[in-house]
Design an enzyme around this catalytic site. Sequence first.
Site, PDB file in Angstrom:
ATOM      1  N   SER A 193      -0.026  50.212  -5.201  1.00 27.74           N
ATOM      2  CA  SER A 193       1.088  49.259  -5.184  1.00 27.74           C
ATOM      3  C   SER A 193       0.534  47.864  -4.931  1.00 27.74           C
ATOM      4  CB  SER A 193       2.071  49.619  -4.063  1.00 27.74           C
ATOM      5  OG  SER A 193       2.975  48.559  -3.824  1.00 27.74           O
ATOM      6  N   TYR A 207       3.585  50.761   4.721  1.00 23.91           N
ATOM      7  CA  TYR A 207       3.388  51.043   3.299  1.00 23.91           C
ATOM      8  C   TYR A 207       2.179  50.286   2.759  1.00 23.91           C
ATOM      9  CZ  TYR A 207       4.577  51.900  -1.598  1.00 23.91           C
ATOM     10  OH  TYR A 207       4.545  52.296  -2.917  1.00 23.91           O
TER      11      TYR A 207
END
Length: 246
Positions: free
Chosen positions: A144, A157
């Site tokens: 990501s 995250y």
Amino acid sequence: MTINLEGKIALVTGASRGIGYFTALELAKAGAHVIACARTVGGLEDLDDAIKSVGGSATLVPFDLADMNAIDALGASIFERWGKLDILVANAGVLGVISPIGHIEAKTFEKVMNINVTATWRLIRSVDPLLSRSEAGRAAILSSGAAHKCRPFWGPYSASKAAVEALARTWAGETQRTPLRITSVDPGATRTAMRAQAVPGENPDTLPHPSEVAKAILPLVGPDVTETGKLFIVRENKLVDYRLPE
């Protein structure tokens, strides 16, 4: 570009929805037999129907990536049935919470790291010997942009995806003299349930559909791939080579 994956065995995690679902479908369309893993049985059954409708085949493996023993057993089961694995798409992951670091509960942080990092490492360990038995093993590890942007409130995250990229690059370095090719993929903002959870006020119609992103990812697991250890990003439904520091 047409990619022929006839006779290939492909494992996809997080295959019951989103990017994992549509990547599994694209692999099946290209001729691969798909081993589809996810927690949601209903989503896997929907995927199986979709794969059959395009003339493909799949094996459904419902389990939770938090079950580390199940990950170990998966590799053994693949070996017993097929003797090898040709393609890994490590897609499954969780967001956690969007919150200041100091406000995050320990159990939440630990869950994100356990599912996104530890389970990915465990999966790599489980299938590495199988991929090495393929004449052209390929692994795509989903990352990501959060791994590099490190936005405020995205701590767990972001940290987990940075760790996943480190695992992928290390694995690529260790196997660079073998036929195995490993890439990390940043799919970009995509119309998924996780994105809706992270940015609830966003209009999903402004984002690419996961089926479009899946089509862009497919070339990374094709037999013509020569690069290893790189990060690719998907922008406007195309792969862009993102060069990481040496």
